[in-house]
Motif scaffolding. Structure first.
Motif, mmCIF file in Angstrom:
data_model
loop_
_atom_site.group_PDB
_atom_site.id
_atom_site.type_symbol
_atom_site.label_atom_id
_atom_site.label_comp_id
_atom_site.label_asym_id
_atom_site.label_seq_id
_atom_site.Cartn_x
_atom_site.Cartn_y
_atom_site.Cartn_z
ATOM 1 N N PHE A 1 -36.764 -1.083 -12.366
ATOM 2 C CA PHE A 1 -37.665 -2.239 -12.288
ATOM 3 C C PHE A 1 -38.754 -2.135 -13.349
ATOM 4 O O PHE A 1 -39.095 -3.131 -14.008
ATOM 5 N N ARG A 2 -39.301 -0.959 -13.553
ATOM 6 C CA ARG A 2 -40.348 -0.772 -14.567
ATOM 7 C C ARG A 2 -39.852 -1.216 -15.947
ATOM 8 O O ARG A 2 -40.562 -1.926 -16.674
ATOM 9 N N ALA A 3 -38.650 -0.817 -16.296
ATOM 10 C CA ALA A 3 -38.116 -1.162 -17.616
ATOM 11 C C ALA A 3 -37.909 -2.671 -17.745
ATOM 12 O O ALA A 3 -38.268 -3.279 -18.772
ATOM 13 N N ALA A 4 -37.342 -3.283 -16.724
ATOM 14 C CA ALA A 4 -37.094 -4.726 -16.781
ATOM 15 C C ALA A 4 -38.402 -5.511 -16.798
ATOM 16 O O ALA A 4 -38.544 -6.494 -17.535
ATOM 17 N N ALA A 5 -39.375 -5.081 -15.997
ATOM 18 C CA ALA A 5 -40.657 -5.774 -15.941
ATOM 19 C C ALA A 5 -41.418 -5.621 -17.248
ATOM 20 O O ALA A 5 -42.077 -6.565 -17.717
ATOM 21 N N ARG A 6 -41.342 -4.440 -17.846
ATOM 22 C CA ARG A 6 -42.052 -4.231 -19.110
ATOM 23 C C ARG A 6 -41.512 -5.155 -20.202
ATOM 24 O O ARG A 6 -42.287 -5.776 -20.942
ATOM 25 N N ALA A 7 -40.195 -5.264 -20.267
ATOM 26 C CA ALA A 7 -39.599 -6.143 -21.271
ATOM 27 C C ALA A 7 -39.987 -7.603 -21.025
ATOM 28 O O ALA A 7 -40.278 -8.348 -21.963
ATOM 29 N N ARG A 8 -40.008 -7.975 -19.752
ATOM 30 C CA ARG A 8 -40.331 -9.374 -19.438
ATOM 31 C C ARG A 8 -41.791 -9.682 -19.739
ATOM 32 O O ARG A 8 -42.122 -10.749 -20.271
ATOM 33 N N LEU A 9 -42.698 -8.771 -19.402
ATOM 34 C CA LEU A 9 -44.123 -8.965 -19.688
ATOM 35 C C LEU A 9 -44.383 -9.015 -21.192
ATOM 36 O O LEU A 9 -45.148 -9.855 -21.684
ATOM 37 N N ALA A 10 -43.751 -8.119 -21.942
ATOM 38 C CA ALA A 10 -43.989 -8.050 -23.384
ATOM 39 C C ALA A 10 -43.521 -9.316 -24.095
ATOM 40 O O ALA A 10 -44.100 -9.716 -25.116
ATOM 41 N N ALA A 11 -42.495 -9.970 -23.545
ATOM 42 C CA ALA A 11 -41.951 -11.156 -24.198
ATOM 43 C C ALA A 11 -42.636 -12.447 -23.761
ATOM 44 O O ALA A 11 -42.401 -13.496 -24.371
ATOM 45 N N ALA A 12 -43.472 -12.376 -22.738
ATOM 46 C CA ALA A 12 -44.043 -13.591 -22.159
ATOM 47 C C ALA A 12 -45.167 -14.154 -23.022
ATOM 48 O O ALA A 12 -46.026 -13.417 -23.501
ATOM 49 N N ASP A 13 -45.158 -15.466 -23.203
ATOM 50 C CA ASP A 13 -46.257 -16.139 -23.885
ATOM 51 C C ASP A 13 -47.451 -16.334 -22.959
ATOM 52 O O ASP A 13 -48.590 -16.413 -23.415
#
Length: 589
Positions: free
Chosen positions: A203-215
């Motif tokens: 979950f940490r890995a998926a959430a980090r990628a999603r947060l980093a890509a979010a505008d």
């Protein structure tokens, strides 16, 4: 654990009370009946438990619900059959709203059951389990106790209540309750923050990628954060990130509503435009403990896709639909807090949009939108009626709830019944450390008065404020006598609008079924035993302001404010909700 009766042999009931006491329970609510009288002697004798006799079993269940929300666990004790069935609606409400409590039903002896005796409170057919079967539909765990299974079954049911944050049920024959308790060890409660390490890291890995890509990022919070004991973790995430955030009606006060990053109430198309623009327009919406229901989403008019974003459930989280099981809510919030700190250190990060479709190009994690306070709302309400004296113009629902919200103090617990009171107050922010108790999911009118009793006994350092309509109050008004008997000193704001106004708005504006009896409410507190109550009336804004000022200052007695509003007058949010049509709903489950 202290022995419940010095020098006497300890019973299974004493053991059960010890278990409840270890969970923080100090009060047990209920009504006496001949099957439970000898058992109640053990309750009264217990050194750490106080018996609270209510006027009815339904009131006991509502009180135990609010007590469970306040203390973390509640309990009620009824007699078999007639008593437990009177309470079952309140237990069902606690199940719907994820409140941990235990319903103990004391019945005839095992010998009576085994003989199939045609005794009272039964259907005379020898079936003593039918009421347990009925409860099985509205509890997360249940058991019929015997001397042989009592110790293990009590622990099993209590642990299930804690794990699922829902009610449990025990049917206890009277002789079993009074039988000697066998040897036992301590109650071993599983750690609610213990998750699967592999799933947490995934979950940490998926959430980090999603947060980093979010505008842009926003947070929507709801009541499951409170029920699964993750308030502190949510507060930590909001402090670390400065994410703009809103709540659903069922999650009011689960966050600090005085925070500058607090947007307000989100209710789909019934939301204020500024709130909806941020929540529906966020590139990434983090939903913490959210349950989407008709009344909390403006009849399913929410503008975000529930299959997208980060959704934090009690034990499972999802990232854009990908599920990560065995990741508790509190653990997931801690992970997001750590990720927010990392991303802030790296530079550009998420920022809410200015509208539902536009994005800001510049990063602004530290910018904090200024929210409108309840006091400012009152000032605006006064300004819109300039030229008409507040001493003569009629009191409106709009003014009523703005003024009430402005009168709430830090540390108060506001309890609202369903109806115009709920929809009127939820749209106004409260000060820090004020708490709110409502029932927008089960939505059973009459909940408020008994819930006030449970909230005040569960949180004696907080002053209770009850918001209730005249129709809802008539259902459970007898518990006002219980409140008075225990010397509690809440403020009760009773909306006198001659019937079920919320139902009039829905259907039957002048239908006879939406009418109620016209009571002389000013005489009710004294008639029901409240000592030296302060009874005030308010037909105008000026009178309401004066009454609220006196009520806040009168901390030495119960205060009843009878606030008169028009029969057809409703709060602005309810008007917005009524305007929503079924064809506007995009996400009906």
């Amino acid at each position: 654990m202290t022995s419940s009766t010095a020098g006497a042999e300890r019973t299974i009931m004493d053991h059960l009370l010890d278990r409840l006491s270890a969970l923080g329970v100090q009060h047990v609510f209920g009504v006496p009946g001949d099957y439970n009288l000898a058992v109640l002697d053990r309750v009264v004798a217990h050194p750490d438990i106080t018996w609270v006799g209510t006027s009815g079993e339904l009131g006991a269940a509502y009180a135990a619900d609010a007590y469970g929300r306040t203390k973390g666990f509640g309990a009620l004790l009824t007699t078999f059959g007639v008593g437990e069935l009177s309470a079952i609606n309140g237990v069902a409400g606690a199940y719907a709203e994820h409140v941990p409590l235990l319903h103990i039903a004391i019945g005839p002896t095992r010998e009576t059951e085994q003989a199939g005796s045609p005794v009272h409170h039964t259907m005379l057919d020898g079936d003593f389990d039918r009421f347990a079967r009925a409860h099985r539909q509205v509890v997360c765990a249940d058991a019929v106790l015997s001397p042989d299974n009592a110790v293990t079954e009590i622990d099993r049911v209590l642990i299930a209540c804690l794990r699922e944050s829902r009610p449990g049920y025990l049917r206890v024959p009277r002789d079993t309750a009074l039988a000697p308790v066998p040897p036992h060890g301590p109650l071993v409660v599983p750690d609610p923050r213990q998750g699967d390490a592999f799933q947490v890291q995934a979950f940490r890995a998926a959430a980090r990628a999603r947060l980093a890509a979010a505008d842009s990022v926003a947070v929507l919070a709801d009541f499951l954060v409170d029920r699964f004991r993750a308030r502190d973790e949510l507060a930590g995430l909001l402090r670390a990130s400065s994410f703009p955030h809103a709540v659903l009606a069922s999650g009011k006060t689960v966050v600090d509503e005085s925070s500058a990053t607090f947007l307000g109430l989100y209710a789909g198309a019934s939301s204020r435009a500024s709130v909806r623009a941020v929540i529906d327009g966020a590139d990434l919406l983090i939903r913490a403990g959210v349950r989407l229901t008709d009344l909390t989403t403006g009849k399913f008019t929410h503008g975000f896709d529930p299959a997208e974003g980060i959704d934090l459930g009690p034990t499972t989280v999802t990232v854009d639909g990908r599920a990560f099981p065995d990741v508790p809510l509190a653990v997931a919030l801690t992970v997001l807090t750590e990720l927010a700190g990392e991303l802030i250190g790296e530079g550009p990060a998420a920022q809410p949009p200015t509208t539902g479709h536009e994005r800001r190009s510049e990063p602004a994690w530290g910018k904090r939108p200024i929210g409108r306070t309840a006091a400012t709302a009152v000032a605006r309400a006064r300004a819109c009626c300039r030229g008409v004296s507040p001493m003569v113009r009629p009191l409106t629902q709009r003014y009523l709830w703005q003024a009430v919200a402005a009168a709430v103090r830090p540390g108060d617990t506001v309890v609202s019944d369903d109806g115009t009171a709920l929809f009127g107050i939820v749209d106004h922010p409260f000060p820090r450390d004020a708490r709110f108790i409502g029932q927008p999911i089960w939505a059973s009118i009459g909940f408020g008065l008994p819930a006030l009793l449970g909230a005040e006994l569960g949180g004696p350092s907080r002053r209770g404020i009850l918001l209730v309509g005249d129709g809802a109050a008539q259902l459970t008004v007898q518990e006002l006598g219980t409140i008075g008997r225990h010397g509690l000193k809440p403020i009760i704001i009773l909306v006198d609008n001659s019937g079920y106004t919320i139902e009039r708005t829905t259907h039957g504006r002048r239908a006879v079924y939406n009418d109620i009896s016209d009571w002389r409410w000013g005489r009710v507190p004294t008639a029901l035993g409240a000592r030296n109550p302060l009874v005030l009336g308010a037909r105008t804004p000026w009178a309401l302001d004066r009454a609220l000022s006196r009520a806040v200052a009168a901390t030495d007695r119960l205060v009843l404010i009878q606030a008169y509003t028009g029969k057809d007058d409703v709060p602005p949010m309810l008007k917005r909700l009524a305007a929503n049509r079924p064809d506007r709903a995009r996400w009906v489950p």
